[in-house]
Design a protein around this motif. Structure first.
Motif, PDB file in Angstrom:
ATOM      1  N   TRP A 456      32.015  27.289  19.447  1.00 56.82           N
ATOM      2  CA  TRP A 456      31.037  27.969  20.003  1.00 56.82           C
ATOM      3  C   TRP A 456      30.846  28.345  21.370  1.00 56.82           C
ATOM      4  N   VAL A 457      31.436  27.673  22.198  1.00 62.05           N
ATOM      5  CA  VAL A 457      31.466  27.966  23.533  1.00 62.05           C
ATOM      6  C   VAL A 457      33.186  27.853  23.910  1.00 62.05           C
ATOM      7  N   ILE A 458      33.508  29.032  24.669  1.00 62.62           N
ATOM      8  CA  ILE A 458      34.927  29.158  24.917  1.00 62.62           C
ATOM      9  C   ILE A 458      34.906  29.567  26.538  1.00 62.62           C
ATOM     10  N   GLU A 459      35.490  28.636  27.291  1.00 64.64           N
ATOM     11  CA  GLU A 459      35.515  29.247  28.703  1.00 64.64           C
ATOM     12  C   GLU A 459      37.046  28.980  29.356  1.00 64.64           C
ATOM     13  N   ALA A 460      37.570  30.255  29.676  1.00 67.69           N
ATOM     14  CA  ALA A 460      39.110  30.420  29.685  1.00 67.69           C
ATOM     15  C   ALA A 460      39.345  31.723  30.549  1.00 67.69           C
ATOM     16  N   ALA A 477      55.564  38.302  22.582  1.00 71.00           N
ATOM     17  CA  ALA A 477      56.224  37.797  23.792  1.00 71.00           C
ATOM     18  C   ALA A 477      56.215  36.453  24.240  1.00 71.00           C
ATOM     19  N   GLY A 478      54.943  35.770  23.477  1.00 67.24           N
ATOM     20  CA  GLY A 478      54.659  34.255  23.852  1.00 67.24           C
ATOM     21  C   GLY A 478      53.831  34.497  25.090  1.00 67.24           C
ATOM     22  N   GLU A 479      53.311  35.356  25.378  1.00 71.17           N
ATOM     23  CA  GLU A 479      52.380  35.357  26.714  1.00 71.17           C
ATOM     24  C   GLU A 479      51.022  34.816  26.721  1.00 71.17           C
ATOM     25  N   LEU A 480      50.506  34.514  25.363  1.00 71.50           N
ATOM     26  CA  LEU A 480      49.172  34.164  24.917  1.00 71.50           C
ATOM     27  C   LEU A 480      49.019  32.826  24.713  1.00 71.50           C
ATOM     28  N   ALA A 481      50.107  31.945  24.684  1.00 72.43           N
ATOM     29  CA  ALA A 481      50.152  30.577  24.344  1.00 72.43           C
ATOM     30  C   ALA A 481      49.477  29.674  25.104  1.00 72.43           C
ATOM     31  N   ARG A 482      48.187  29.934  25.244  1.00 67.44           N
ATOM     32  CA  ARG A 482      47.352  28.945  26.317  1.00 67.44           C
ATOM     33  C   ARG A 482      45.807  29.448  25.950  1.00 67.44           C
ATOM     34  N   ASP A 483      44.927  28.652  26.704  1.00 70.31           N
ATOM     35  CA  ASP A 483      43.642  28.890  26.584  1.00 70.31           C
ATOM     36  C   ASP A 483      43.412  30.414  27.320  1.00 70.31           C
ATOM     37  N   VAL A 484      42.848  31.091  26.419  1.00 70.65           N
ATOM     38  CA  VAL A 484      42.601  32.690  26.884  1.00 70.65           C
ATOM     39  C   VAL A 484      41.504  33.315  26.232  1.00 70.65           C
ATOM     40  N   HIS A 516      44.985  25.967  21.029  1.00 71.51           N
ATOM     41  CA  HIS A 516      44.443  26.588  22.294  1.00 71.51           C
ATOM     42  C   HIS A 516      43.039  27.141  22.055  1.00 71.51           C
ATOM     43  N   ARG A 517      42.112  27.206  23.101  1.00 73.50           N
ATOM     44  CA  ARG A 517      40.741  27.754  22.880  1.00 73.50           C
ATOM     45  C   ARG A 517      40.690  29.034  23.423  1.00 73.50           C
ATOM     46  N   VAL A 518      40.707  30.186  22.406  1.00 79.49           N
ATOM     47  CA  VAL A 518      40.714  31.408  22.523  1.00 79.49           C
ATOM     48  C   VAL A 518      39.416  32.052  22.026  1.00 79.49           C
ATOM     49  N   PRO A 534      36.054  32.792  17.643  1.00 78.24           N
ATOM     50  CA  PRO A 534      35.016  33.531  18.363  1.00 78.24           C
ATOM     51  C   PRO A 534      35.094  34.952  18.822  1.00 78.24           C
ATOM     52  N   ALA A 535      34.469  35.707  18.546  1.00 76.56           N
ATOM     53  CA  ALA A 535      34.788  37.179  18.989  1.00 76.56           C
ATOM     54  C   ALA A 535      33.174  37.829  19.416  1.00 76.56           C
TER      55      ALA A 535
END
Length: 619
Positions: A456-460, A477-484, A516-518, A534-535
């Protein structure tokens, strides 16, 4: 009545008083005119009824029998609307049996968001709602009808039909649903295959096989998206035959319920024909009087209690405005704080709408909300009567076919399946499924009923995209494999018609599943089928019109906080204020304006209001 529901209703009444009074004055003037067959010139009348069987022509012209318009969204490509092929014959026959007549006054377009998802056609989807409203108006503009039967189910079709009908608000109207398809591949299994395909773990053949097992026959898709949310809201507004929303198209009960729509509508029509010329007022059953502030609030409560589609925070603002009623996202937010979540239907759970119906369906939900003081029971409804302080209870029932006789029984108590439906005393959540977000990035909405508690809370850090295709490419391309926090901008109604971005759900779900926290932040829409990621969507003002999303840069720290109701970029105020606004590229502007019909919608893009104002193109 719960004090917050009462307060929100009163706030809406006061805010709407000038526009609502002007609307009702117009209704009364139209309702008190002589009937069309007596008012129009002889040539007009002859044209109107030339193709009618002689007996029907005599009935409507000489005997002054009620004449009903049928406005249909039938086509045989859209699975939800294919069953409507045979409905006009049923309705005409039932009207004759009841001493009335019925004509197909016109058809309205019905596009499938499932087909256009991720395609250029999706940029026409939201605007199709207002085209449908206009088409409804054209059908009814012949002005020879005493009431209307509206045949539509899906995402933009029901709001469009309702907006169109409310512009002929002096007519009593009933919606006639067609029902869902039978259950196929479970929605969670379908979603899993989509995620596997996004990762390259399965090929197109496996994905197509899963999709065709999920979408396999006539009827509405079985997840609780916009189409099925439409049906729940119409039940709550009393515009359906009670309990008719989720009966299969092929069930014998379906024809009986469709015929019952004629039988329930005609008393409202006859009351108006008898009384309006004398009183100078539209009858209580006229759709413009029936859809009042209480009725709109009931629809909002039903949406929140079932974790319905976010699209209705746009559509029902427009529906209300068509009736001279002004609501906004603050009203939804206030109600969401006190309306409990009673249903778990995919994407808010694992059940589909057939299981929801078997557990007790809309009748169960309505009874629980009425008993909890969260709905106005004293509204006029199709099955109820004006002046009855419990009229809506007539819709808190389940239909049963006893031989050839249609009857109703009480909704089960408790629910047949408490993993799908629960009572108001023991809900899945004490609050509704939608939240309002606001902050230095603007105002947005978020659907939390399917989001895990720890998301419910995402900070990235932000990664900014100007198209959904760019995000898909970055994922591959694998560029999003992180908190984002993925920011997808220039997707608002003025930019490109505010497409749904549901095809972003699989890659973002994969990232979330990897730990990952997205989150997604966009001025576009998401499908009512979107769930666990979460959107923050419908961001206003949109980027094209100078909204804050146009200032966001890659690496900015963003916070999406559904608990606190905030949406912020964590950049110092001076730096933020000095940032230039990004501009849509010339190539994107050209692409979003041309080909595949886009040119025809340029005027709508220029005139459209914001998402919070219902994305109306006709105000």
């Amino acid at each position: 009545m719960h004090p917050v529901v009462a307060q929100v209703t009163q706030r809406v009444v006061e805010r709407s008083r000038p526009t609502r009074q002007a609307y009702l004055q117009r209704l009364n003037r139209l309702a008190s005119r002589p009937r069309g067959a007596q008012r129009l010139g002889c040539a007009n009348v002859a044209h109107a009824f030339a193709a009618m069987p002689t007996d029907d022509r005599l009935r409507v012209v000489a005997e002054r029998a009620p004449n009903l318009a049928i406005v249909t969204a039938y086509n045989d490509m859209l699975s939800a609307h294919q069953p409507y092929e045979h409905f006009p014959a049923w309705l005409r026959d039932e009207a004759r049996r009841a001493g009335a007549t019925a004509q197909v006054a016109g058809g309205v377009p019905a596009m499938c968001d499932g087909i256009t998802q991720g395609q250029p056609g999706m940029e026409l989807s939201l605007f199709s709602r207002d085209v449908i409203a206009q088409s409804t108006a054209i059908a009814l503009s012949h002005d020879v009808f005493d009431g209307a039967l509206l045949l539509g189910v899906c995402d933009k079709i029901v709001p469009g039909l309702l907006i169109g009908a409310l512009h002929f608000g002096h007519l009593p109207c009933a919606f006639v649903p067609a029902g869902p398809m039978t259950s196929g591949l479970p929605n969670k299994d379908k979603a899993k295959v989509r995620e596997q395909f996004a990762q390259g773990l399965v090929g197109r053949d496996a994905l197509l096989d899963a999709e065709t097992q999920a979408y396999h026959g006539a009827g509405t898709c079985t997840f609780y998206g916009t189409a099925n949310s439409n049906q729940m809201l119409l039940e709550a507004m009393g515009l359906h035959v009670p309990g008719s929303a989720f009966v299969h198209p092929s069930a014998p009960l379906r024809e009986a319920l469709s015929r019952e729509a004629v039988r329930l509508l005609l008393p409202h029509v006859r009351e108006q024909l008898a009384d309006a010329p004398r009183t100078g007022q539209a009858a209580p059953g006229a759709i413009g009087r029936l859809v009042d502030e209480r009725c709109i609030v009931n629809a909002m409560v039903a949406l929140l209690a079932t974790g319905g589609s976010t699209n209705h925070l746009i559509h029902w603002v427009a529906v209300a405005r068509a009736a001279g009623i002004v609501i906004d996202w603050d009203d939804f937010s206030a109600l969401s704080a006190v309306v409990p979540l009673l249903a778990r239907v995919y994407p808010n759970g694992e059940a589909d709408v057939n299981q929801f119906q078997a557990a007790g369906g809309p009748g169960f939900v309505l009874r629980e909300l009425i008993d909890a003081g969260l709905m106005h029971a004293d509204v006029t409804t199709l099955a109820g009567s004006a002046g009855d302080d419990q009229s809506l209870r007539a819709h808190a029932r389940l239909p049963v076919l006893d031989g050839e006789r249609l009857t109703w029984q009480a909704a089960p108590a408790p629910s047949v399946d408490t993993s799908v439906l629960r009572g108001a005393a023991e809900p899945f959540s004490a609050t509704g499924g939608l939240r309002l977000l606001s902050g230095n990035l603007g105002r947005a909405v978020i659907k939390v009923s399917a989001v895990p508690d720890d998301r419910w809370v995402i900070e990235a850090p932000a990664r900014v995209f100007d198209s959904q295709e760019a995000l898909q490419a970055a994922f591959q391309a694998g560029e999003l494999a992180r908190d984002v926090v993925a920011v997808v901008r220039f997707q608002g109604p003025a930019a490109c018609g505010m497409p749904e971005l549901h095809q972003l759900t699989p890659p973002l779900s994969v990232l979330q599943g990897q730990g990952h926290r997205v989150a997604l932040v966009t001025d576009g829409r998401m499908s009512g089928a979107s769930g666990k990621v979460p959107a923050a969507i419908h961001v206003c003002p949109e980027a094209l019109l100078g909204g804050p999303l146009a200032r966001v840069q890659d690496g900015d720290l963003l916070r999406v906080d559904a608990r606190a109701g905030t949406l912020d970029v964590l950049v110092d105020a001076a730096t933020w204020a000095a940032r230039p606004l990004a501009q849509r590229s010339a190539a994107a502007e050209l692409e979003q304006a041309h080909d595949l019909g886009r040119e025809l919608f340029a005027g709508l893009r220029r005139n459209v209001r914001s998402a919070e104002e219902g994305a109306c193109t006709w105000l």
